[in-house]
Write a protein that holds these residues in place. Structure first.
Motif, PDB file in Angstrom:
ATOM      1  N   HIS A   1       0.834  -1.206   0.000  1.00 18.75           N
ATOM      2  CA  HIS A   1       0.000   0.000   0.000  1.00 18.75           C
ATOM      3  C   HIS A   1       0.867   1.254   0.000  1.00 18.75           C
ATOM      4  CE1 HIS A   1      -2.992   2.980   1.297  1.00 18.75           C
ATOM      5  NE2 HIS A   1      -3.903   2.115   0.853  1.00 18.75           N
ATOM      6  N   GLU A   2       0.352   2.310  -0.633  1.00 23.97           N
ATOM      7  CA  GLU A   2       1.088   3.560  -0.781  1.00 23.97           C
ATOM      8  C   GLU A   2       1.517   4.151   0.561  1.00 23.97           C
ATOM      9  OE1 GLU A   2      -1.190   6.616  -2.575  1.00 23.97           O
ATOM     10  OE2 GLU A   2       0.416   8.108  -2.499  1.00 23.97           O
ATOM     11  N   ILE A   3       0.696   3.974   1.593  1.00 20.45           N
ATOM     12  CA  ILE A   3       1.013   4.564   2.894  1.00 20.45           C
ATOM     13  C   ILE A   3       2.328   4.015   3.433  1.00 20.45           C
ATOM     14  CG2 ILE A   3      -0.294   2.842   4.237  1.00 20.45           C
ATOM     15  CD1 ILE A   3      -0.018   6.616   4.993  1.00 20.45           C
TER      16      ILE A   3
ATOM     17  N   GLU B   1      -1.373   8.600  11.595  1.00 22.16           N
ATOM     18  CA  GLU B   1      -2.796   8.878  11.800  1.00 22.16           C
ATOM     19  C   GLU B   1      -3.612   8.451  10.583  1.00 22.16           C
ATOM     20  OE1 GLU B   1      -2.827  13.029  12.662  1.00 22.16           O
ATOM     21  OE2 GLU B   1      -2.167  12.765  14.750  1.00 22.16           O
ATOM     22  N   GLU B   2      -3.054   8.647   9.386  1.00 21.05           N
ATOM     23  CA  GLU B   2      -3.756   8.242   8.168  1.00 21.05           C
ATOM     24  C   GLU B   2      -3.915   6.722   8.113  1.00 21.05           C
ATOM     25  OE1 GLU B   2      -1.954   9.608   4.572  1.00 21.05           O
ATOM     26  OE2 GLU B   2      -3.336   8.492   3.281  1.00 21.05           O
ATOM     27  N   SER B   3      -2.886   5.986   8.547  1.00 19.23           N
ATOM     28  CA  SER B   3      -2.975   4.525   8.517  1.00 19.23           C
ATOM     29  C   SER B   3      -4.060   4.013   9.456  1.00 19.23           C
ATOM     30  CB  SER B   3      -1.614   3.908   8.887  1.00 19.23           C
ATOM     31  OG  SER B   3      -1.312   4.098  10.265  1.00 19.23           O
ATOM     32  N   VAL B   4      -4.205   4.669  10.629  1.00 22.93           N
ATOM     33  CA  VAL B   4      -5.268   4.276  11.570  1.00 22.93           C
ATOM     34  C   VAL B   4      -6.637   4.552  10.964  1.00 22.93           C
ATOM     35  CG1 VAL B   4      -6.289   4.736  13.829  1.00 22.93           C
ATOM     36  CG2 VAL B   4      -3.801   4.616  13.589  1.00 22.93           C
ATOM     37  N   THR B   5      -6.764   5.720  10.298  1.00 21.96           N
ATOM     38  CA  THR B   5      -8.031   6.059   9.647  1.00 21.96           C
ATOM     39  C   THR B   5      -8.358   5.062   8.531  1.00 21.96           C
ATOM     40  OG1 THR B   5      -7.700   8.406  10.124  1.00 21.96           O
ATOM     41  CG2 THR B   5      -9.276   7.851   8.389  1.00 21.96           C
ATOM     42  N   LEU B   6      -7.355   4.724   7.728  1.00 22.04           N
ATOM     43  CA  LEU B   6      -7.568   3.757   6.646  1.00 22.04           C
ATOM     44  C   LEU B   6      -8.005   2.407   7.202  1.00 22.04           C
ATOM     45  CD1 LEU B   6      -4.474   4.555   4.379  1.00 22.04           C
ATOM     46  CD2 LEU B   6      -6.882   5.034   3.853  1.00 22.04           C
ATOM     47  N   PHE B   7      -7.403   2.000   8.315  1.00 14.15           N
ATOM     48  CA  PHE B   7      -7.785   0.720   8.925  1.00 14.15           C
ATOM     49  C   PHE B   7      -9.203   0.778   9.479  1.00 14.15           C
ATOM     50  CE2 PHE B   7      -8.150  -2.099  12.586  1.00 14.15           C
ATOM     51  CZ  PHE B   7      -7.823  -3.305  12.009  1.00 14.15           C
TER      52      PHE B   7
END
Length: 333
Positions: A211-213, A241-247
């Motif tokens: 994944h890009e993240i 924080e973005e990875s937590v949101t994506l999850f």
């Protein structure tokens, strides 16, 4: 024989080996639960002890390792409970909602990894007591009712499970404060130490199809130097924080989130080493030593060893009882 269904809940990954060894020695296949270390933080006086630096629970990376270990020994069917706890006296309902939403996705992802016997979600404690009657998120109150608390737990779990086509779990809570708000003071001993360097040193370069993240977090890790460590820190915080949101929205799975955690802590460790060589350290980075310190696991319960919320403002010194002649060599919490 008693008609009960007891669970052995893992607070630390190291406890899994103890459970497996006891299972072999006794010939008993235990009902195993895992306590998740959620990124969601609580609200109120105890929010600083929750989130990524929570004293207890398995991180995303450790949960994946536990599933793989249970699968390896043919005991993944023993994993039947997911537990979390984001602190005592949770004053804001928004923290409860965020926590159960994250836990719901953990539940569904663990089932997707093969833990198909997982059917219980233990939401822990935290149901607050409105001591001052203000019905606000003040530390001695709460901005929600018991009915709203129950409604949110059930509805968020149900909606997430329906979206993932997962069976609805049995929901358990441990609202001890709401039942008995009394505590005591104890002398306690240290049971073990969690070395935080392990998580920070496990990061590996992501594959091309990851994944890009993960690629952005790897780029932040590689870019750390004396000139841009502040920029790298800002970037890695944003990516974490973005990875937590994506999850939480089901875009990435548990393994990707675990990789993101590894890259985050590896970047923080590199920044920590870098700022030791500079004259001025920005305020944002002065807490890195604490964030990356070891954690001591002590044999006591805060809920039995401190007076209730209105007295927590007092000082309660923690004093060692031995080895007073030795100078400390590690930073720990």
């Amino acid at each position: 024989r008693l008609g009960l269904r007891p669970f052995i809940v893992l607070d630390r990954f190291a406890e899994l080996e103890l459970v497996l060894n006891a299972s072999v020695a006794t010939g008993v296949r235990p009902n195993i639960g895992m306590r998740a270390k959620l990124s969601t933080r609580g609200a109120g006086r105890w929010k600083e002890s929750t989130g990524d630096r929570s004293k207890f629970g398995l991180s995303a990376r450790e949960m994946v390792k536990a599933v793989e270990k249970l699968q390896e020994v043919g005991m993944l069917d023993c994993l039947q409970l997911l537990h979390f706890h984001i602190g005592s006296q949770i004053t804001a309902i928004s923290s409860v909602k965020d926590a159960i939403r994250e836990a719901a996705h953990l539940y569904c992802n663990l089932r997707e990894l093969g833990a198909t016997k997982l059917d219980v979600v233990d939401c822990g404690g935290g149901l607050a007591v409105d001591y001052d009657g203000s019905q606000t998120n003040f530390h001695s109150s709460k901005n929600y009712s018991t009915q709203e608390y129950a409604n949110d737990l059930v509805s968020i779990l149900q909606d997430t499970c329906d979206a993932k086509e997962a069976p609805h779990p049995t929901i358990v809570t441990e609202a001890g404060r709401a039942l008995v708000a009394h505590h005591s003071v104890l002398v306690f001993n240290v049971l073990g130490v969690h070395d935080f360097i392990d998580a920070a040193s496990a990061a590996k370069e992501p594959a091309k199809d990851d994944h890009e993240i993960l690629h952005r977090m790897w780029e932040a890790l590689q870019s750390v130097n004396k000139r841009n460590f502040q920029e790298a820190y800002n970037d890695i915080i944003e990516h974490k924080e973005e990875s937590v949101t994506l999850f939480s929205h089901g875009v990435i799975d548990l393994k990707v989130r675990a990789r993101a955690e590894e890259l985050f802590w590896a970047t923080c460790r590199r920044i920590q080493k870098t700022i030791r060589e500079v004259e001025y350290v920005p305020d944002d980075l002065r807490g890195l030593n604490k964030d990356l310190s070891d954690t001591y696991y002590c044999n006591f319960s805060v809920f039995q060893s401190l007076p209730d919320a209105w007295a927590v403002g007092h000082l309660f010194p923690i004093v060692p009882l031995h080895r007073l002649e030795e100078q400390p060599s590690r930073e720990a919490i």
